[in-house]
Design a protein around this motif. Structure first.
Motif, PDB file in Angstrom:
ATOM      1  N   ASN A   1      11.957  92.446 -34.893  1.00 13.45           N
ATOM      2  CA  ASN A   1      12.157  91.123 -35.307  1.00 13.45           C
ATOM      3  C   ASN A   1      10.868  90.551 -35.741  1.00 13.45           C
ATOM      4  O   ASN A   1      10.860  89.419 -36.418  1.00 13.45           O
ATOM      5  N   CYS A   2       9.696  91.115 -35.290  1.00 10.02           N
ATOM      6  CA  CYS A   2       8.269  91.027 -35.401  1.00 10.02           C
ATOM      7  C   CYS A   2       7.897  91.070 -37.002  1.00 10.02           C
ATOM      8  O   CYS A   2       7.191  90.322 -37.571  1.00 10.02           O
TER       9      CYS A   2
ATOM     10  N   CYS B   1       7.385  88.631 -39.921  1.00  9.37           N
ATOM     11  CA  CYS B   1       6.866  87.262 -39.382  1.00  9.37           C
ATOM     12  C   CYS B   1       5.686  87.174 -38.756  1.00  9.37           C
ATOM     13  O   CYS B   1       4.706  86.222 -39.238  1.00  9.37           O
TER      14      CYS B   1
ATOM     15  N   TYR C   1       4.031  86.289 -36.087  1.00  7.95           N
ATOM     16  CA  TYR C   1       3.643  84.729 -35.866  1.00  7.95           C
ATOM     17  C   TYR C   1       2.067  84.637 -35.026  1.00  7.95           C
ATOM     18  O   TYR C   1       1.563  83.877 -35.119  1.00  7.95           O
TER      19      TYR C   1
ATOM     20  N   CYS D   1       6.938  83.889 -28.334  1.00  8.24           N
ATOM     21  CA  CYS D   1       7.305  84.434 -29.820  1.00  8.24           C
ATOM     22  C   CYS D   1       8.513  83.740 -30.161  1.00  8.24           C
ATOM     23  O   CYS D   1       9.701  83.817 -30.042  1.00  8.24           O
ATOM     24  N   PRO D   2       8.372  83.053 -31.360  1.00  7.43           N
ATOM     25  CA  PRO D   2       9.360  82.231 -32.199  1.00  7.43           C
ATOM     26  C   PRO D   2      10.357  83.100 -32.789  1.00  7.43           C
ATOM     27  O   PRO D   2      11.464  82.781 -32.941  1.00  7.43           O
ATOM     28  N   ALA D   3      10.119  84.397 -32.956  1.00  5.88           N
ATOM     29  CA  ALA D   3      11.122  85.470 -33.412  1.00  5.88           C
ATOM     30  C   ALA D   3      11.931  86.213 -32.523  1.00  5.88           C
ATOM     31  O   ALA D   3      12.599  86.969 -32.829  1.00  5.88           O
TER      32      ALA D   3
ATOM     33  N   ALA E   1       6.947  83.616 -43.213  1.00  2.00           N
ATOM     34  CA  ALA E   1       7.395  83.923 -41.747  1.00  2.00           C
ATOM     35  C   ALA E   1       8.739  83.008 -41.490  1.00  2.00           C
ATOM     36  O   ALA E   1       9.420  84.239 -41.012  1.00  2.00           O
ATOM     37  N   ASP E   2       8.927  81.897 -41.612  1.00  2.00           N
ATOM     38  CA  ASP E   2      10.210  81.497 -41.268  1.00  2.00           C
ATOM     39  C   ASP E   2      11.320  81.915 -42.011  1.00  2.00           C
ATOM     40  O   ASP E   2      12.385  81.758 -41.503  1.00  2.00           O
TER      41      ASP E   2
ATOM     42  N   TRP F   1      11.713  85.022 -42.757  1.00  2.00           N
ATOM     43  CA  TRP F   1      12.065  86.249 -42.374  1.00  2.00           C
ATOM     44  C   TRP F   1      12.635  86.199 -40.823  1.00  2.00           C
ATOM     45  O   TRP F   1      13.091  87.143 -40.311  1.00  2.00           O
ATOM     46  N   LYS F   2      12.388  85.185 -40.162  1.00  2.00           N
ATOM     47  CA  LYS F   2      12.502  85.129 -38.587  1.00  2.00           C
ATOM     48  C   LYS F   2      13.963  85.651 -38.257  1.00  2.00           C
ATOM     49  O   LYS F   2      14.028  86.014 -37.392  1.00  2.00           O
ATOM     50  N   THR F   3      14.955  85.141 -39.022  1.00  2.00           N
ATOM     51  CA  THR F   3      16.061  85.387 -38.611  1.00  2.00           C
ATOM     52  C   THR F   3      16.985  86.434 -39.339  1.00  2.00           C
ATOM     53  O   THR F   3      18.050  86.812 -38.959  1.00  2.00           O
TER      54      THR F   3
END
Length: 110
Positions: A8-9, A12, A14, A50-52, A90-91, A93-95
């Protein structure tokens, strides 16, 4: 037990986790971070930062596939102790899922 950075990173990166780590066990690649398993003290403060949602304990099934990647690349990439700027996209790619194929073995800049 240790914590593991998962796919998930990727893309992203972050780096919010870096700021809270009391033992500076994060290492930076071109498009993701990893945790050095022998340096991690299993405090868990990085996981909720971690936001992701890319950080998981090694006992988590989704971490198993990434544990060896973390071990290998934490020995090759530079240590990072301060949060840097995440990628501009990054946002976006986050999901996204199935980012493993985008993994870059190249080191990043701390």
């Amino acid at each position: 037990m240790t914590y593991v950075v998962t796919e998930n990173c990727i893309r992203c990166k972050y780096m919010d986790c870096v700021e809270v780590c009391p033992v500076d066990c994060f290492y930076v690649g071109e498009n993701m971070l990893v945790i050095h398993p022998d340096e991690c003290i299993d405090c868990g403060v990085c996981e909720p930062e971690c936001p992701a949602e890319a950080i998981a304990p090694d006992s988590d099934d989704r971490a198993a596939a990434w544990a060896e990647t973390n071990r290998t690349y934490s020995a090759l990439w530079p240590n990072i102790t301060r949060k840097g700027e995440p990628p501009a996209d990054a946002d976006e790619w986050k999901t996204k899922e199935d980012k493993a194929k985008l993994f870059s073995p190249e080191p990043g800049v701390p």
